[in-house]
Design an enzyme around this catalytic site. Structure first.
Site, short mmCIF file in Angstrom:
data_model
loop_
_atom_site.label_atom_id
_atom_site.label_comp_id
_atom_site.label_asym_id
_atom_site.label_seq_id
_atom_site.Cartn_x
_atom_site.Cartn_y
_atom_site.Cartn_z
N GLY B 41 -35.40 163.20 87.49
CA GLY B 41 -34.88 163.66 88.78
C GLY B 41 -33.88 162.66 89.34
N LEU B 44 -32.55 162.09 96.02
CA LEU B 44 -32.56 160.82 96.74
C LEU B 44 -33.56 159.87 96.14
CD1 LEU B 44 -32.21 161.88 100.46
CD2 LEU B 44 -30.52 160.86 98.94
N ALA B 45 -34.75 160.36 95.82
CA ALA B 45 -35.79 159.49 95.29
C ALA B 45 -35.39 158.95 93.92
CB ALA B 45 -37.12 160.23 95.21
N GLY B 46 -35.01 159.83 93.02
CA GLY B 46 -34.71 159.43 91.65
C GLY B 46 -33.47 158.57 91.54
N HIS B 267 -40.31 176.46 107.88
CA HIS B 267 -39.33 175.95 108.84
C HIS B 267 -38.97 177.05 109.84
CE1 HIS B 267 -35.78 174.12 110.49
NE2 HIS B 267 -35.99 173.04 109.79
N ARG B 331 -42.16 171.47 113.62
CA ARG B 331 -41.85 172.73 112.93
C ARG B 331 -43.02 173.70 112.87
NH1 ARG B 331 -38.24 169.89 108.21
NH2 ARG B 331 -36.53 169.48 109.64
N GLU B 426 -40.31 164.04 97.40
CA GLU B 426 -41.07 165.23 97.78
C GLU B 426 -42.16 165.56 96.75
OE1 GLU B 426 -38.57 168.49 99.10
OE2 GLU B 426 -40.25 169.87 99.19
N ARG B 436 -44.51 167.76 107.96
CA ARG B 436 -43.49 166.72 107.96
C ARG B 436 -42.58 166.89 109.17
NH1 ARG B 436 -38.24 166.51 106.66
NH2 ARG B 436 -38.14 168.46 105.48
N LEU B 442 -35.74 162.68 103.88
CA LEU B 442 -34.66 161.84 103.35
C LEU B 442 -35.08 160.38 103.44
CD1 LEU B 442 -31.57 163.66 104.91
CD2 LEU B 442 -32.69 164.05 102.72
C1 LIG Z 1 -31.86 173.22 103.10
C2 LIG Z 1 -32.63 171.95 103.27
C3 LIG Z 1 -32.31 171.07 104.30
C4 LIG Z 1 -33.02 169.89 104.48
N1 LIG Z 1 -32.66 169.04 105.50
C5 LIG Z 1 -33.34 167.87 105.64
C6 LIG Z 1 -32.95 166.94 106.66
O1 LIG Z 1 -32.04 167.16 107.43
N2 LIG Z 1 -33.64 165.79 106.76
C7 LIG Z 1 -34.65 165.48 105.91
O2 LIG Z 1 -35.21 164.41 106.02
N3 LIG Z 1 -35.02 166.34 104.93
C8 LIG Z 1 -34.39 167.52 104.77
N4 LIG Z 1 -34.77 168.39 103.78
C9 LIG Z 1 -35.78 167.98 102.81
C10 LIG Z 1 -35.18 167.02 101.78
O3 LIG Z 1 -33.87 167.42 101.48
C11 LIG Z 1 -35.96 166.99 100.49
O4 LIG Z 1 -37.31 166.87 100.72
C12 LIG Z 1 -35.53 165.79 99.66
O5 LIG Z 1 -34.14 165.76 99.52
C13 LIG Z 1 -36.18 165.79 98.31
O6 LIG Z 1 -35.64 164.75 97.54
P1 LIG Z 1 -36.22 164.39 96.13
O7 LIG Z 1 -35.41 163.28 95.62
O8 LIG Z 1 -37.68 164.21 96.23
O9 LIG Z 1 -36.02 165.70 95.24
P2 LIG Z 1 -34.69 166.64 94.91
O10 LIG Z 1 -33.54 166.19 95.69
O11 LIG Z 1 -35.19 167.99 95.03
O12 LIG Z 1 -34.39 166.25 93.44
C14 LIG Z 1 -35.15 166.72 92.38
C15 LIG Z 1 -34.52 166.23 91.11
O13 LIG Z 1 -35.42 166.48 90.05
C16 LIG Z 1 -34.76 167.15 89.01
N5 LIG Z 1 -35.76 167.99 88.35
C17 LIG Z 1 -36.62 168.86 88.93
N6 LIG Z 1 -37.40 169.42 88.00
C18 LIG Z 1 -37.03 168.89 86.81
C19 LIG Z 1 -37.47 169.05 85.49
N7 LIG Z 1 -38.47 169.86 85.17
N8 LIG Z 1 -36.83 168.35 84.52
C20 LIG Z 1 -35.82 167.50 84.81
N9 LIG Z 1 -35.39 167.30 86.07
C21 LIG Z 1 -35.98 167.98 87.04
C22 LIG Z 1 -33.63 167.89 89.64
O14 LIG Z 1 -32.62 168.12 88.68
C23 LIG Z 1 -33.22 166.91 90.72
O15 LIG Z 1 -32.35 165.95 90.16
C24 LIG Z 1 -34.07 169.58 103.61
C25 LIG Z 1 -34.40 170.46 102.59
C26 LIG Z 1 -33.71 171.65 102.43
C27 LIG Z 1 -34.16 172.61 101.39
#
Ligand SMILES: Cc1cc2nc3c(=O)[nH]c(=O)nc-3n(C[C@H](O)[C@H](O)[C@H](O)COP(=O)(O)OP(=O)(O)OC[C@H]3O[C@@H](n4cnc5c(N)ncnc54)[C@H](O)[C@@H]3O)c2cc1C
Ligand code: FES
Lengths: 250, 638
Positions: B41, B44-46, B267, B331, B426, B436, B442
């Site tokens: 992934g 942001l986290a990865g 939401h 929310r 997440e 949350r 983020l």
């Molecule tokens: C429309 C929207 C608006 C939002 N607005 C806000 C905000 O304003 N403020 C806030 O704090 N949060 C917000 N959130 C929540 C926040 O964006 C997410 O919780 C956060 O970005 C998740 O980040 P992450 O790095 O955990 O995962 P993601 O950003 O979801 O990244 C997942 C990664 O894992 C990879 N992946 C997934 N499954 C596999 C697999 N099987 N094999 C290989 N790779 C895989 C994907 O390719 C991707 O690179 C929002 C969410 C949405 C949907």
């Protein structure tokens, strides 16, 4: 409404592709363009045919995945709109719609409408960053940025990296894409220490990837769903010029 | 005795993280290059974890299913990111951010984790600004802030309505820099389909190259799962189309416990559902509630168009019910209030499932320009989708599935129950409890990736002597053949229904029975229905094409098959939690004013599920939550 779709079908990178024609009755004007393709794909699956492959993910116009030429225009007829945000109300009953992948040597077709855009990643690797390790940062408000510069930098930074600029350009130039990133950093004090090496290396990589030169026809700006301005290209040219004159990097 | 060791360090809460960092073992600079870390992934986290680990000198490989790391779903986050900077001088502090987050989560999160999150929040902003992230600024050149739900201070940093995009591109740029330096290798269009454990440690993954169709093996000394949330179990959600539970679910089946899957966030402000063909729902950021006011007509039979309804005939129900927080309640509270009004017949569009979000007053007071500067892209998007101009008529909105608080169980170090498997962002369950707060995902993703994992993963490597293994190890052989078997199975069924049709059917069950309000009968029914859909899926799904090519139907089939198992666990978890808390609302457990009623005596714990085999009921473990710093009270926003 009823549409006649002419869609580019290609099995993989090695094989040759061709247009195939599909009739789609019952298209609702409220659908997005990709939802219309979903409906077509459902139909193809029910006939045991392979659905049309296309890149998409967010369907909100921000991830930059979706990428297709619609009636000769990158992302279709609506200004500042990605294919996923384009709605069928832009079309009318009986229309013929031609759908093809981005065309550029640097973006080889992988299947149907899916292309390989990894060249963009490699341009970014060449210099689109500020060299700061995690944990090294001073307090955020110790860097003051005039609001106007911050806003301009933000505007440039909203590029979604979809490649429409390349697809729209007759030279398949990536100048708008590169200029957006170069501008973002050139407008911010954080970008200053590396501004010369950044622009030189990114432009060198862009050339190496096989993108064409810019002949100022501004098609890129017209096609850009994020509204990136060609003023950024002018800034890129200035930055590049200054850097070639004064950089110690050869 | 609980098997779940949270490994929260001793000491006063404000000192735990510092003390812990002092005690963590280190890997010497020269030795770091001997280790290989797999990061699944690039959200942001990865991206933040991979870049930071690369900077430290580890060898890192990253994987994502999109064609570029930059397209991870984090890119879509709109409104902002919280940090306890107290720049506006309005009384914010690490303590307050901690307190608001624990309270916002309805007292179902681990105090120590949340405190650490609040503590590092300020560093995140510093880091992002240093990378060149163009946050909004005031005329004096300093950073601007806005307010988000569940808080009475302005602590949210933002970049117009594209905060996630800017933060992700910042992390991506740091990642690209490490690729350039040769410390990180990026593998795009790769989907992780399974985890490989060797001697009880997570040591590798099986991924499918989504272009060639080939299965590939990667070995490492630790695996960081940063694969996002499972909102798409509901089919329609605000998540990107590819978001999935597959990676986490495969780890669950290999021994990682799954925590609190029933905590899902619905939401309040999304564009309402419009047709059967609809593929996803679009969020209208919570930040809009800073200036937008939510209302429905006072009279059930009032069918006038909104601009014809005078002030006196409007019910600003959030302001009425929650005078202290008004439109800025959290929310879960706002979503339930919208559902309540619509259930009572006050809903405003054809389906009766929408309420107004009105900007008239804000536009009159601040001018259209000011509103445009704050939310321009959101208004533009709304107009694109609905063909209505929100500068002139109020938006119509309705709740939609958006975020998932549940996830793989992790300890204080973000390590799952499988040693060497870390879970960030997440995908883990850790910091948000049962609900949350806006702008905190983020923050958490970047906290985990920039500031927590780089320390704790090093400790794991330094304190365990891991055998040298390669991809010829029989464990790889075994797992790969299982993955191949599943792919062959999908392709051989040759049934009559598309993958999407199953996904949609599952989504309806999830939304109706495990959505904003749940009850025992509905949850029992959901479990039964999901089992039925799953059974039919394995008899009757049609996956076109072959396994040796780019095949998006095959990709979807794998994800939907996992959702069909996962959905059942979610329902089971909701059934077992006999209380209402945050996003989990059990109709049997509510106050006379219809607010959620927690049961702290019996449910102040994390539920973590252990897989027991496909046909066996999983075991529910509990991690007790001890609140030593905040007092458990009924959450009030009145
Ligand atoms: C429309 C929207 C608006 C939002 N607005 C806000 C905000 O304003 N403020 C806030 O704090 N949060 C917000 N959130 C929540 C926040 O964006 C997410 O919780 C956060 O970005 C998740 O980040 P992450 O790095 O955990 O995962 P993601 O950003 O979801 O990244 C997942 C990664 O894992 C990879 N992946 C997934 N499954 C596999 C697999 N099987 N094999 C290989 N790779 C895989 C994907 O390719 C991707 O690179 C929002 C969410 C949405 C949907
Ligand atoms: S699918 Fe993300 S921009 Fe179109």
């Amino acid at each position: 409404m009823k549409l006649t779709l002419h869609i580019w079908r290609q099995s993989n990178k090695e094989t040759k592709g061709e247009f195939k024609t599909y009739e789609l009755p019952d298209v609702s004007e409220h659908m997005s363009f990709l939802e219309m393709l979903d409906v077509l794909n459902e139909k193809l699956i029910s006939q045991n045919e392979e659905p049309v492959a296309f890149d998409h993910d967010c369907r909100e116009g921000i991830c930059g995945s979706c990428s297709m030429m619609i009636n000769g225009q990158a992302h279709g007829p609506d200004l500042k709109t990605t294919a996923c945000q384009l709605h069928m109300r832009k079309f009318k009953d009986g229309d013929d719609v031609w759908i093809e992948p981005w065309r550029a040597d640097a973006f080889p077709v992988l299947k149907d409408l899916v292309v390989d855009r990894s060249a963009f990643d490699r341009i970014m690797q060449a210099g689109a960053f500020v060299s700061v390790n995690t944990g090294n940062a001073p307090d955020a408000n110790s860097t003051i940025v005039p609001k106007m510069n911050a806003d301009l930098a933000f505007d440039a930074a909203t590029c979604i990296g979809c490649g429409a600029c390349v697809a729209a350009c007759k030279n398949a130039s990536a100048m708008l894409f590169v200029s957006a990133k170069v501008s973002q950093y050139a407008l911010l004090p954080q970008g200053d220490p590396e501004r010369k090496t950044r622009v030189l290396r990114m432009v060198a990589q862009m050339d190496k990837e096989g993108f064409g030169g810019c002949s100022n026809t501004n098609e890129c700006e017209a096609a850009c769903p994020a509204g990136i301005s060609v003023n950024n290209i002018a800034r890129l040219n200035r930055e590049y010029f200054k850097a070639t004159l004064t950089s110690r990097e050869s | 005795m609980s098997l779940l060791q949270s490994n929260v360090p001793e000491g006063p809460i404000a000192e735990k993280w510092t003390r812990h960092k002092n005690e963590l073992k280190l890997v010497a600079p020269n030795n770091k290059r001997k280790y290989e870390i797999l990061v699944i992934g690039t959200g942001l986290a990865g991206a933040s974890a991979a870049a930071s680990l690369g900077e430290l000198g580890y060898n890192v490989k990253t994987f994502c299913y999109q064609d570029s790391a930059r397209r991870a779903h984090s890119i879509a986050a709109q409104g902002g990111i919280n940090a306890a900077k107290n720049y506006p001088n309005d009384g914010d502090s690490v303590w307050r951010l901690f307190y608001d987050t624990v309270k916002g989560g309805d007292y179902r999160s681990r105090e120590a984790n949340v405190y650490r999150l609040a503590e590092v929040s300020a560093n995140i902003i510093d880091q992002c600004v240093a990378q060149g992230v163009p946050f909004a600024r005031e005329y004096g050149g300093l950073l601007a802030n806005r307010t988000f739900g569940g808080a009475q201070v302005s602590r949210t940093f933002y970049a117009r309505g594209q905060t996630g995009q800017q933060l992700l591109l910042g992390a991506y740029s740091a990642l690209m820099r490490q690729v350039n330096k040769g410390k990180v290798q990026n593998f795009a269009r790769r989907e992780m389909l399974d985890l490989v454990n060797i001697d009880g440690n997570a040591r590798g993954v099986i991924v499918r190259n989504m272009v060639s169709g080939k299965l590939e093996r990667y070995v490492g000394d630790a695996v960081l799962l940063c694969t996002g949330g499972y909102g798409n179990a509901y089919y329609l959600s605000t998540n990107a189309m590819g978001c999935n539970v597959t990676a986490a679910w495969r780890c669950y089946k290999r021994g990682a416990y799954y925590a609190n899957p029933c905590y899902t966030q619905i939401h309040p402000t999304c564009i309402p559902v419009s047709g059967d063909y609809q593929s996803k729902l679009t969020l209208m950021s919570e930040s809009l509630r800073n200036d937008g006011r939510v209302w429905v007509p006072k009279d059930v039979n009032d069918k006038r168009s909104p601009e014809q309804i005078p002030e006196a005939d409007r019910d600003y129900y959030l302001e009425r019910r929650y005078p202290a927080f008004g439109n800025m309640v959290p929310r879960d509270v706002a979503s339930r209030a919208a559902k309540e009004r619509c259930d009572e017949g006050y809903g405003v569009n054809e389906s009766g499932r929408a309420v107004y979000l009105d900007f008239k007053r804000a536009i009159a007071e601040q001018g259209q320009k000011a509103i445009e500067a704050k939310y321009g892209n959101l208004f533009h998007m709304y107009r694109k989708i609905t063909n209505e101009n929100p500068y002139e008529v109020p938006m119509k909105i309705y709740p939609a599935v958006h975020y998932t608080m549940g996830g793989l169980w992790v300890d204080y170090n973000l390590q799952s129950t499988i040693p060497g498997l870390y879970v960030l962002g997440e995908a883990n369950f850790s910091d948000h409890g049962a609900n949350r707060l806006g702008a905190s995902a983020l923050m958490q993703g970047l906290a985990d990736g920039y500031f927590v994992a780089p320390y704790t993963v090093g400790h794991h490597l330094a304190s365990n002597k891991l055998e040298k293994v390669d991809t010829n190890n029989p464990a790889f052989e075994q797992v790969e053949s299982e993955v191949q078997g599943r792919i062959d199975k999908f392709l051989s069924i040759k049934g009559s229904r598309s993958v999407d049709s199953f996904h949609r059917e599952l989504g309806l069950v999830m939304w109706d029975n495990c959505g904003m309000a749940r009850n025992a009968a509905g949850l029992h029914e959901a479990i039964e229905k999901i089992q039925g859909i799953r059974w039919e899926f394995w008899q009757n799904v049609r996956v076109t094409g072959s396994g040796h090519q780019l095949n998006m139907e095959l990709e979807k089939a794998g994800r939907v098959a996992d959702f069909l198992e996962f959905g059942e666990l979610l329902a089971r978890d909701a059934l077992a939690r006999e209380e209402s808390c945050g996003g989990h609302f059990r109709e049997e457990h509510q106050t006379p004013e219809n607010e959620a009623r927690r049961d702290d005596e019996n449910f102040a714990h994390v539920a973590a599920w252990e897989y027991q085999g496909d046909d066996a009921t999983p075991i529910r473990h509990q991690e007790e939550l001890n609140f030593e710093n905040v007092k458990l009270t009924q959450r009030s926003y009145k």
